[in-house]
Write an enzyme that holds these catalytic residues in place. Structure first.
Site, PDB file in Angstrom:
ATOM      1  N   ASP A  93      40.366  54.249  36.858  1.00 12.40           N
ATOM      2  CA  ASP A  93      40.887  53.548  38.028  1.00 12.40           C
ATOM      3  C   ASP A  93      41.872  54.507  38.696  1.00 12.40           C
ATOM      4  OD1 ASP A  93      42.387  52.033  39.818  1.00 12.40           O
ATOM      5  OD2 ASP A  93      42.304  50.221  38.588  1.00 12.40           O
TER       6      ASP A  93
ATOM      7  N   LYS B 154      44.757  49.739  48.731  1.00  7.82           N
ATOM      8  CA  LYS B 154      46.021  50.436  48.524  1.00  7.82           C
ATOM      9  C   LYS B 154      46.063  51.723  49.368  1.00  7.82           C
ATOM     10  CE  LYS B 154      46.316  46.977  45.689  1.00  7.82           C
ATOM     11  NZ  LYS B 154      45.977  47.066  44.273  1.00  7.82           N
TER      12      LYS B 154
ATOM     13  N   ARG C 238      23.594  42.557  53.204  1.00 10.50           N
ATOM     14  CA  ARG C 238      24.129  42.556  51.832  1.00 10.50           C
ATOM     15  C   ARG C 238      23.613  43.784  51.095  1.00 10.50           C
ATOM     16  NH1 ARG C 238      21.364  39.955  48.270  1.00 10.50           N
ATOM     17  NH2 ARG C 238      21.071  38.077  49.501  1.00 10.50           N
TER      18      ARG C 238
ATOM     19  N   TYR D  63      46.624  47.362  35.547  1.00 10.20           N
ATOM     20  CA  TYR D  63      46.718  46.329  36.558  1.00 10.20           C
ATOM     21  C   TYR D  63      46.474  44.962  35.903  1.00 10.20           C
ATOM     22  CZ  TYR D  63      45.707  43.597  40.689  1.00 10.20           C
ATOM     23  OH  TYR D  63      45.723  42.633  41.657  1.00 10.20           O
TER      24      TYR D  63
HETATM   25  C1  LIG Z   1      45.311  46.308  43.286  1.00 10.35           C
HETATM   26  C2  LIG Z   1      44.680  46.984  42.127  1.00 10.35           C
HETATM   27  C3  LIG Z   1      43.423  46.588  41.664  1.00 10.35           C
HETATM   28  C4  LIG Z   1      42.690  45.394  42.248  1.00 10.35           C
HETATM   29  O1  LIG Z   1      42.270  45.610  43.549  1.00 10.35           O
HETATM   30  P1  LIG Z   1      42.131  44.447  44.683  1.00 10.35           P
HETATM   31  O2  LIG Z   1      41.700  45.214  45.876  1.00 10.35           O
HETATM   32  O3  LIG Z   1      43.467  43.797  44.798  1.00 10.35           O
HETATM   33  O4  LIG Z   1      41.091  43.489  44.200  1.00 10.35           O
HETATM   34  C5  LIG Z   1      42.874  47.305  40.619  1.00 10.35           C
HETATM   35  N1  LIG Z   1      43.525  48.344  40.051  1.00 10.35           N
HETATM   36  C6  LIG Z   1      44.732  48.744  40.464  1.00 10.35           C
HETATM   37  C7  LIG Z   1      45.417  49.895  39.787  1.00 10.35           C
HETATM   38  C8  LIG Z   1      45.361  48.083  41.507  1.00 10.35           C
HETATM   39  O5  LIG Z   1      46.578  48.461  41.904  1.00 10.35           O
END
Ligand SMILES: *Cc1c(COP(=O)(O)O)cnc(C)c1O
Length: 385
Positions: free
Chosen positions: A180, A205, A55, A108
């Site tokens: 982000d 993604k 961890r 998001y």
């Molecule tokens: C998918 C997404 C998230 C969240 O990520 P997860 O891996 O699904 O927890 C945060 N910000 C954006 C812009 C996203 O597309």
């Protein structure tokens, strides 16, 4: 190549080599999947290579963290079990009860849900400002503001925030800027170089890129910020497993070629949809008439694979389009090699209904994959006829 050699290399060289050197004993060119929860010590406190418990740290994870730090031009990377776990750690590392943050009017849905529904209960307040309006961001900052949160391009409306200008406004107001960077990916945009304090990705993604793993990453250049994040990574424990980390690293090696193809295909799809009678409007930062085009051109290498459209005929027509494509798979998520289509108001962004972040109900979001562009256009043509 040692990490010192890597620092001056181009993006793809760093993507493929940073964070790991061939194993000195076996020559393995890929980092092993260290499926070990604990690490033997040579006497009490005698850790080998700094590892004690997985961890706290794991060698496969360390390779990903070093790799991502090199790609974003930061000193520290910390991997999490999902993008939301990384978001949660950022909010808890940077905010205390009574603090305030500024969030974009388009983001998001899960980020908004976490800030509103969870952190709201712990005495954290927020204001919503349009990400493409620096004056609105400035006006939203109060003496309690500790964070400004930005997505650019935004999910799902593909608005663009001027990262450099927003960083200056945040810092003037005594706040830190989180970007982000999920939609752009590290290949198209590097926010730390534009003044951001923390960069966040859902590695689920584009970084993973194959729709086979969920993960998140945070990168910063500040030792103090990293210490707070690392404390939560270990203390709260939302860490990724070594197999997930391996898949993510494997994806990152081809990020540059994938993003170029995603961008090529998206440009062709945009050109086709832009003249289609059943499409009211195409939202894509690469279009010269997109309101954020000049800022996107300044801070992004290309415009990426995400395209949103407003469909003529309202909600029913939008859902009909989503149901009729066959090459584009109807599914949430984005950034994989396969093309996806979805209806944000009913799917990814349902949690924003009735809020300032509510999305138009004739909006359809496309994650344009790396299949043959002609097949993607043929699919959309059939589905719209
Ligand atoms: C998918 C997404 C998230 C969240 O990520 P997860 O891996 O699904 O927890 C945060 N910000 C954006 C812009 C996203 O597309």
């Amino acid at each position: 190549m040692t990490d010192r050699d890597i620092a001056g290399q181009g993006f793809s060289t760093r993507a493929i080599h940073a964070g790991y050197e061939p194993d000195p004993q076996t020559g393995a060119v890929n980092v092993p999947i260290y499926a070990s929860s604990t690490f033997a010590q040579d006497g009490v406190g005698g850790m080998r290579d700094g590892f004690e418990y997985a961890r706290t740290g794991n060698p496969t994870r360390r390779a990903l963290e070093a790799n991502m730090a090199a790609l974003e031009g930061g000193r520290y990377g910390r991997a999490f079990a999902s993008g939301m776990a990384a978001t949660d750690a950022t909010l808890r590392a940077m905010l205390r009860p009574g603090d305030h943050l500024v969030i974009p009017n388009d983001a998001y849905g899960g980020t908004f849900r976490l800030i509103d529904k969870v952190f709201g209960q712990w005495g954290i307040t927020y204001s919503v400002a349009a990400v493409n309006d620096v004056d609105a961001v400035r006006a939203a900052i109060t003496p309690q503001t500790k964070l400004v949160w930005v997505e650019t391009p935004t999910n799902p409306l593909l608005n663009i925030g001027d990262i450099e200008a927003i960083a200056a406004v945040a810092h003037d107001g005594g706040a830190k800027l989180v970007v982000d960077n999920t939609f752009a990916s590290s290949y198209l945009q590097q926010p730390l170089s534009l003044g951001a304090d923390i960069v966040l990705h859902s590695t689920t993604k584009y970084l993973g890129g194959h729709s086979d793993v969920v993960g998140g990453i945070l990168v910063t250049d500040s030792a103090e910020t990293d210490e707070a994040i690392a404390f939560l990574q270990n203390g709260a424990g939302a860490v990724p497993g070594p197999f997930d980390v391996y898949l993510t690293l494997r994806g990152i090696k081809t990020l540059a070629v994938r993003m170029d193809r995603h961008s090529d295909n998206a440009e062709k799809v945009v050109e086709f949809l832009g003249t289609h009678a059943k499409i009211e409007k195409v939202l894509y930062p690469g279009l010269p008439d997109h309101p954020g085009h000049a800022f996107a051109a300044k801070q992004m290498k290309r415009y990426g694979g995400m395209v949103s459209v407003l469909v003529a005929g309202g909600r029913a027509a939008a859902q009909d389009l989503c149901a009729r494509t066959t090459v584009f798979t109807l599914a949430e998520s984005l950034g994989g090699i396969e093309s996806l289509i979805e209806h944000p108001a009913a799917m990814t962004h349902a949690s924003t209904a009735g809020s300032l972040l509510e999305v138009p109900d004739n909006l359809v979001r496309l994650s344009v994959g790396i299949e043959d562009a002609d097949d993607l256009i043929g699919d959309l043509d059939r589905a719209l006829s």
